[in-house]
Design a protein around this motif. Structure first.
Motif, short mmCIF file in Angstrom:
data_model
loop_
_atom_site.label_atom_id
_atom_site.label_comp_id
_atom_site.label_asym_id
_atom_site.label_seq_id
_atom_site.Cartn_x
_atom_site.Cartn_y
_atom_site.Cartn_z
N ASN A 185 42.41 51.81 79.21
CA ASN A 185 42.28 51.37 77.83
C ASN A 185 42.25 49.85 77.82
N PRO A 186 41.10 49.27 78.17
CA PRO A 186 41.03 47.81 78.25
C PRO A 186 41.13 47.16 76.87
N TYR A 187 41.44 45.87 76.88
CA TYR A 187 41.48 45.10 75.65
C TYR A 187 40.52 43.92 75.77
N VAL A 188 39.75 43.71 74.73
CA VAL A 188 38.79 42.61 74.69
C VAL A 188 39.38 41.47 73.87
N ASN A 189 39.40 40.28 74.46
CA ASN A 189 39.94 39.11 73.77
C ASN A 189 38.87 38.26 73.09
N SER A 190 37.67 38.27 73.63
CA SER A 190 36.59 37.49 72.99
C SER A 190 35.23 38.06 73.37
N ILE A 191 34.28 37.86 72.46
CA ILE A 191 32.88 38.21 72.69
C ILE A 191 32.05 37.01 72.27
N THR A 192 31.19 36.56 73.18
CA THR A 192 30.34 35.40 72.91
C THR A 192 28.88 35.83 72.89
N ASP A 193 28.18 35.44 71.84
CA ASP A 193 26.75 35.73 71.73
C ASP A 193 25.97 34.44 71.89
N THR A 194 24.89 34.51 72.67
CA THR A 194 23.98 33.36 72.80
C THR A 194 22.70 33.69 72.07
N PRO A 195 22.42 33.02 70.94
CA PRO A 195 21.23 33.32 70.14
C PRO A 195 20.01 32.61 70.70
N PRO A 196 18.84 32.85 70.11
CA PRO A 196 17.65 32.09 70.51
C PRO A 196 17.83 30.61 70.19
N ALA A 197 17.08 29.78 70.86
CA ALA A 197 17.14 28.33 70.62
C ALA A 197 16.80 28.03 69.16
N GLY A 198 17.55 27.12 68.57
CA GLY A 198 17.27 26.70 67.20
C GLY A 198 18.07 27.42 66.14
N PHE A 199 18.77 28.48 66.51
CA PHE A 199 19.58 29.21 65.54
C PHE A 199 20.90 28.48 65.33
N GLY A 200 21.34 28.41 64.06
CA GLY A 200 22.57 27.72 63.73
C GLY A 200 23.79 28.63 63.79
N LYS A 201 24.90 28.16 63.24
CA LYS A 201 26.16 28.90 63.28
C LYS A 201 26.04 30.19 62.48
N PRO A 202 26.47 31.32 63.06
CA PRO A 202 26.37 32.60 62.35
C PRO A 202 27.66 32.94 61.60
N THR A 203 27.61 34.01 60.86
CA THR A 203 28.81 34.68 60.39
C THR A 203 28.99 35.90 61.29
N ALA A 204 30.19 36.46 61.32
CA ALA A 204 30.42 37.57 62.24
C ALA A 204 31.41 38.59 61.66
N LYS A 205 31.21 39.83 62.10
CA LYS A 205 32.13 40.92 61.79
C LYS A 205 32.44 41.66 63.08
N VAL A 206 33.64 42.21 63.15
CA VAL A 206 34.02 43.02 64.32
C VAL A 206 34.57 44.35 63.83
N ARG A 207 34.06 45.41 64.44
CA ARG A 207 34.57 46.76 64.15
C ARG A 207 35.31 47.24 65.39
N ALA A 208 36.59 47.59 65.19
CA ALA A 208 37.42 48.03 66.31
C ALA A 208 38.45 49.03 65.82
N TYR A 209 38.98 49.78 66.76
CA TYR A 209 39.99 50.78 66.43
C TYR A 209 41.38 50.15 66.52
N HIS A 210 42.17 50.39 65.46
CA HIS A 210 43.54 49.90 65.39
C HIS A 210 44.47 51.11 65.31
#
Length: 235
Positions: free
Chosen positions: A83-108
């Motif tokens: 049962n691993p735990y994820v501390n961070s997820i990093t996305d690399t977008p295409p060149a020229g894309f600015g700061k995104p908004t983000a949502k995370v779906r996970a089981y609690h």
């Protein structure tokens, strides 16, 4: 002569540019045909750990209109024991894309499966979401969604490919995956999308129906019928 308020004029010009620019660019789209054949909207990979195999995927919609919002969805799952735990997820977008908004779906454990908006921070050439530990089980992967505004520089008719992802967490689940990319094809913005893109300016400057009538019938009609066909002397 009917006077059009400045705010409405701005909306009209913006919508006209988005629609007419897209229609003019549509014929150029064929030039990207060869690249389009290899444009894959999703990629997947796995990583074997001591007691389990971890699964990673990244996907995006197959096409997106000019100036649309583009969402990359990243899944981190597992199969087997553990049962691993994820501390961070990093996305690399295409060149020229600015700061995104983000949502995370996970089981609690106390509240079950839950999706929530999370802060985004810069991380190298990408954008990162972090937590003290999102639980990952064989039944419940962690899903992070990064939503970007498409830059003006992205020309309709051509493929746009993102960078990869990176994951940190408990031993075994962490890793850098630069090849886990996702590609979408740009396309001209439809009249409805163009109107939606300036809808925030329309509440005090006229109805959507008026905008569609004036932009689509008047300006787009000029593009379809030819530049000279719509020229008439003022009466």
């Amino acid at each position: 002569m009917k006077r059009i308020p400045l705010s409405r004029t701005t909306s009209l010009v913006t919508a006209a540019a988005l629609i007419c620019g897209g229609l003019t660019a549509a014929s150029v789209g064929a030039a990207g045909g060869a690249d389009a054949a290899t444009c894959s909207s999703a990629s997947r990979t796995t990583k074997k750990a001591t007691l389990a195999t971890h699964n990673y995927s990244k996907s995006v919609t197959q096409t997106a209109g000019a100036l649309a919002k583009v969402t990359y969805t990243i899944d981190v799952g597992t199969s087997g024991a553990g049962n691993p735990y994820v501390n961070s997820i990093t996305d690399t977008p295409p060149a020229g894309f600015g700061k995104p908004t983000a949502k995370v779906r996970a089981y609690h454990f106390l509240t079950g499966l839950k999706e929530e908006a999370v802060p985004v921070t810069a991380s190298g050439t990408g954008w990162k979401v972090s937590n003290t530990g999102w639980s990952v089980t064989s039944s419940h992967p962690v899903t992070a969604s990064f939503t970007y505004d498409m830059p003006l520089s992205k020309f309709p008719g051509f493929p746009v490919t993102s960078g990869g992802i990176a994951v940190t967490g408990t031993v075994g689940v962490e890793g850098d995956f630069p090849g886990l990319t996702a590609c979408f094809l740009t396309r001209p913005m439809s009249p409805g999308e163009a109107i939606g893109s300036v809808s925030g300016d329309l509440s005090s400057s006229g109805s959507t129906q008026d905008i569609i009538s004036e932009v689509v019938a008047g300006l787009v009609g000029g593009v379809i019928g030819g530049i000279g066909s719509g020229s008439k002397s003022a009466s």
